[in-house]
Design an enzyme around this catalytic site. Structure first.
Site, PDB file in Angstrom:
ATOM      1  N   ASN A   1       0.870  -1.172   0.000  1.00 34.61           N
ATOM      2  CA  ASN A   1       0.000   0.000   0.000  1.00 34.61           C
ATOM      3  C   ASN A   1       0.907   1.222   0.000  1.00 34.61           C
ATOM      4  O   ASN A   1       1.452   1.591   1.038  1.00 34.61           O
ATOM      5  CB  ASN A   1      -0.897  -0.025   1.252  1.00 34.61           C
ATOM      6  CG  ASN A   1      -1.723   1.245   1.389  1.00 34.61           C
ATOM      7  OD1 ASN A   1      -1.824   2.031   0.452  1.00 34.61           O
ATOM      8  ND2 ASN A   1      -2.319   1.436   2.559  1.00 34.61           N
ATOM      9  N   TRP A   2       1.055   1.827  -1.174  1.00 32.02           N
ATOM     10  CA  TRP A   2       2.003   2.940  -1.286  1.00 32.02           C
ATOM     11  C   TRP A   2       1.453   4.244  -0.719  1.00 32.02           C
ATOM     12  O   TRP A   2       2.173   5.227  -0.614  1.00 32.02           O
ATOM     13  CB  TRP A   2       2.413   3.132  -2.749  1.00 32.02           C
ATOM     14  CG  TRP A   2       3.348   2.062  -3.245  1.00 32.02           C
ATOM     15  CD1 TRP A   2       3.984   1.122  -2.496  1.00 32.02           C
ATOM     16  CD2 TRP A   2       3.765   1.847  -4.597  1.00 32.02           C
ATOM     17  NE1 TRP A   2       4.769   0.337  -3.294  1.00 32.02           N
ATOM     18  CE2 TRP A   2       4.651   0.750  -4.589  1.00 32.02           C
ATOM     19  CE3 TRP A   2       3.481   2.457  -5.826  1.00 32.02           C
ATOM     20  CZ2 TRP A   2       5.256   0.264  -5.748  1.00 32.02           C
ATOM     21  CZ3 TRP A   2       4.071   1.977  -6.991  1.00 32.02           C
ATOM     22  CH2 TRP A   2       4.949   0.889  -6.952  1.00 32.02           C
ATOM     23  N   LYS A   3       0.179   4.294  -0.393  1.00 30.30           N
ATOM     24  CA  LYS A   3      -0.430   5.525   0.141  1.00 30.30           C
ATOM     25  C   LYS A   3      -0.083   6.697  -0.790  1.00 30.30           C
ATOM     26  O   LYS A   3      -0.010   6.514  -1.994  1.00 30.30           O
ATOM     27  CB  LYS A   3       0.026   5.752   1.582  1.00 30.30           C
ATOM     28  CG  LYS A   3      -0.160   4.490   2.432  1.00 30.30           C
ATOM     29  CD  LYS A   3       0.070   4.706   3.895  1.00 30.30           C
ATOM     30  CE  LYS A   3      -0.128   3.380   4.628  1.00 30.30           C
ATOM     31  NZ  LYS A   3      -0.019   3.502   6.066  1.00 30.30           N
TER      32      LYS A   3
ATOM     33  N   HIS B   1      -9.477   1.367   4.942  1.00 33.12           N
ATOM     34  CA  HIS B   1      -8.156   1.565   5.559  1.00 33.12           C
ATOM     35  C   HIS B   1      -8.280   2.572   6.696  1.00 33.12           C
ATOM     36  O   HIS B   1      -9.065   3.518   6.626  1.00 33.12           O
ATOM     37  CB  HIS B   1      -7.151   2.063   4.515  1.00 33.12           C
ATOM     38  CG  HIS B   1      -5.765   2.077   5.060  1.00 33.12           C
ATOM     39  ND1 HIS B   1      -5.270   3.135   5.781  1.00 33.12           N
ATOM     40  CD2 HIS B   1      -4.793   1.134   5.048  1.00 33.12           C
ATOM     41  CE1 HIS B   1      -4.041   2.847   6.180  1.00 33.12           C
ATOM     42  NE2 HIS B   1      -3.728   1.641   5.740  1.00 33.12           N
TER      43      HIS B   1
ATOM     44  N   GLU C   1      -6.603   5.013   7.583  1.00 27.02           N
ATOM     45  CA  GLU C   1      -6.441   6.440   7.235  1.00 27.02           C
ATOM     46  C   GLU C   1      -7.697   6.979   6.559  1.00 27.02           C
ATOM     47  O   GLU C   1      -8.034   8.155   6.711  1.00 27.02           O
ATOM     48  CB  GLU C   1      -5.192   6.625   6.362  1.00 27.02           C
ATOM     49  CG  GLU C   1      -3.933   6.481   7.199  1.00 27.02           C
ATOM     50  CD  GLU C   1      -2.787   5.783   6.520  1.00 27.02           C
ATOM     51  OE1 GLU C   1      -2.714   5.779   5.274  1.00 27.02           O
ATOM     52  OE2 GLU C   1      -1.939   5.196   7.236  1.00 27.02           O
TER      53      GLU C   1
ATOM     54  N   GLU D   1      -5.536  -4.737  10.698  1.00 28.62           N
ATOM     55  CA  GLU D   1      -4.518  -3.708  10.916  1.00 28.62           C
ATOM     56  C   GLU D   1      -4.853  -2.913  12.178  1.00 28.62           C
ATOM     57  O   GLU D   1      -5.623  -1.950  12.113  1.00 28.62           O
ATOM     58  CB  GLU D   1      -4.471  -2.749   9.725  1.00 28.62           C
ATOM     59  CG  GLU D   1      -4.139  -3.416   8.409  1.00 28.62           C
ATOM     60  CD  GLU D   1      -3.569  -2.415   7.410  1.00 28.62           C
ATOM     61  OE1 GLU D   1      -2.450  -2.629   6.948  1.00 28.62           O
ATOM     62  OE2 GLU D   1      -4.233  -1.411   7.115  1.00 28.62           O
TER      63      GLU D   1
ATOM     64  N   GLY E   1       2.351   2.378  10.791  1.00 29.97           N
ATOM     65  CA  GLY E   1       3.313   3.461  10.610  1.00 29.97           C
ATOM     66  C   GLY E   1       4.035   3.869  11.888  1.00 29.97           C
ATOM     67  O   GLY E   1       4.705   4.899  11.922  1.00 29.97           O
TER      68      GLY E   1
ATOM     69  N   SER F   1       3.353  -1.963  10.584  1.00 31.76           N
ATOM     70  CA  SER F   1       4.785  -2.003  10.857  1.00 31.76           C
ATOM     71  C   SER F   1       5.434  -3.345  10.498  1.00 31.76           C
ATOM     72  O   SER F   1       6.335  -3.816  11.197  1.00 31.76           O
ATOM     73  CB  SER F   1       5.072  -1.624  12.317  1.00 31.76           C
ATOM     74  OG  SER F   1       4.644  -0.289  12.553  1.00 31.76           O
TER      75      SER F   1
ATOM     76  N   GLY G   1       2.831  -0.927   4.359  1.00 38.15           N
ATOM     77  CA  GLY G   1       2.920   0.483   4.004  1.00 38.15           C
ATOM     78  C   GLY G   1       4.372   0.890   3.827  1.00 38.15           C
ATOM     79  O   GLY G   1       4.986   0.658   2.781  1.00 38.15           O
ATOM     80  N   GLY G   2       4.964   1.474   4.879  1.00 34.40           N
ATOM     81  CA  GLY G   2       6.318   2.042   4.793  1.00 34.40           C
ATOM     82  C   GLY G   2       7.351   1.133   4.144  1.00 34.40           C
ATOM     83  O   GLY G   2       8.094   1.562   3.253  1.00 34.40           O
TER      84      GLY G   2
HETATM   85  P1  PGA Z   1       2.796   0.410   7.750  1.00 33.71           P
HETATM   86  O1  PGA Z   1       1.331   0.638   7.095  1.00 33.71           O
HETATM   87  O2  PGA Z   1       3.330  -0.872   7.167  1.00 33.71           O
HETATM   88  O3  PGA Z   1       3.589   1.624   7.328  1.00 33.71           O
HETATM   89  O4  PGA Z   1       2.608   0.320   9.213  1.00 33.71           O
HETATM   90  C1  PGA Z   1       0.453  -0.434   6.911  1.00 33.71           C
HETATM   91  C2  PGA Z   1      -0.828   0.030   6.268  1.00 33.71           C
HETATM   92  O5  PGA Z   1      -1.237   1.173   6.536  1.00 33.71           O
HETATM   93  O6  PGA Z   1      -1.455  -0.696   5.487  1.00 33.71           O
END
Ligand code: PGA
Length: 249
Positions: A10-12, A96, A98, A168, A174, A212, A233-234
């Protein structure tokens, strides 16, 4: 039972289309031979077409990070399911944290999107998870029930093959702090039970963990019973770290 595994990026709001193309070209120069495993990449909307045009491996599929549930019309700034399908998307991330907590999406918005995605043949990656204060107040189960029920209850044409779930915990996204193995195992088991109580085959539905995930913890997380892959994500923004995570499957 062997469930399908997914290594999902997930590149956001990161990576330009050009950077995204470089990423998939680099990724595809590696062997992506894990059996029964699909890589999913969710770039920004503007990167979808360029990525689609540069995919050479069948086990890499594209996802959107969101969409709007109306078919078309005066909805400035929004994007429809048909537009995503036309760009080669097979998946859509829904709910998600966010979207829920930064953009205020409610369970009922997510249900509308879930319905439309199914109707159009996009497969939802349904994200659910509790906040820290909810976990600390012992409300994790209640939150997961609410999020799953509101998305899935009473659907007539939805089967266990039509969607996957990503667990999640909001406090692990994050932050660098992933959930403990016990928490992940317990939550995945809980989710399978809730899915079954809603009439789905909980043992058949792939459930990813997200929060994470990085090369240093992916092997251990992947060995937890009930974990069928990750939503990353990251650590998905860098090809070598993403590939190391894939290698730990
Ligand atoms: P993260 O994000 O790996 O940076 O914690 C995961 C996500 O939001 O899907």
């Amino acid at each position: 039972m062997t469930r399908h595994k997914y290594c999902a990026a997930n590149w956001k709001m990161n990576l330009t289309p050009t950077q995204g193309v470089n990423f998939v070209q680099d990724l595809q120069s590696n062997a992506l031979m894990k059996e029964n495993t699909t890589v999913i990449i969710a770039p920004s909307y503007v990167g979808l077409t360029a990525l689609r045009n540069n995919l050479t491996k069948e086990n890499i599929e594209l996802s959107s990070q969101n969409f709007y549930f109306e078919d078309k019309g005066a909805f400035t700034g929004e994007i429809s399911a048909d537009m995503l399908l036309d760009c080669g998307c097979k998946w859509v991330i829904l709910g998600h944290s966010e979207r829920r907590h930064v953009f205020g999406e409610s369970n009922s918005d997510i249900r509308k999107k879930f319905d439309k995605a199914l109707q159009k043949g996009l497969k939802p990656i349904l994200c659910i998870g509790e906040k820290l204060h909810e976990r600390e107040s012992n409300l994790t189960r209640e939150i997961l029930v609410q999020q799953l029920e509101s998305a899935l209850k009473g659907l007539t044409d939805c089967t266990s093959d039509h969607f996957i779930v990503a667990y999640e915990p909001v406090w692990a996204i994050g932050t660098g702090v992933s959930a403990t193995n016990e928490m992940v195992e317990e939550a995945h088991e809980m989710i399978r039970g809730i899915l079954s109580s809603l009439g789905y085959d909980g043992n058949r539905i792939s459930i990813l963990y997200g929060g994470s995930v990085k090369p240093s913890n992916s092997g251990e997380l992947m060995s937890i019973s009930g974990v069928d892959g990750f939503l990353i994500g990251g650590a998905s923004l860098d090809v070598s770290s993403f590939y190391k995570i894939y290698e730990s499957f």
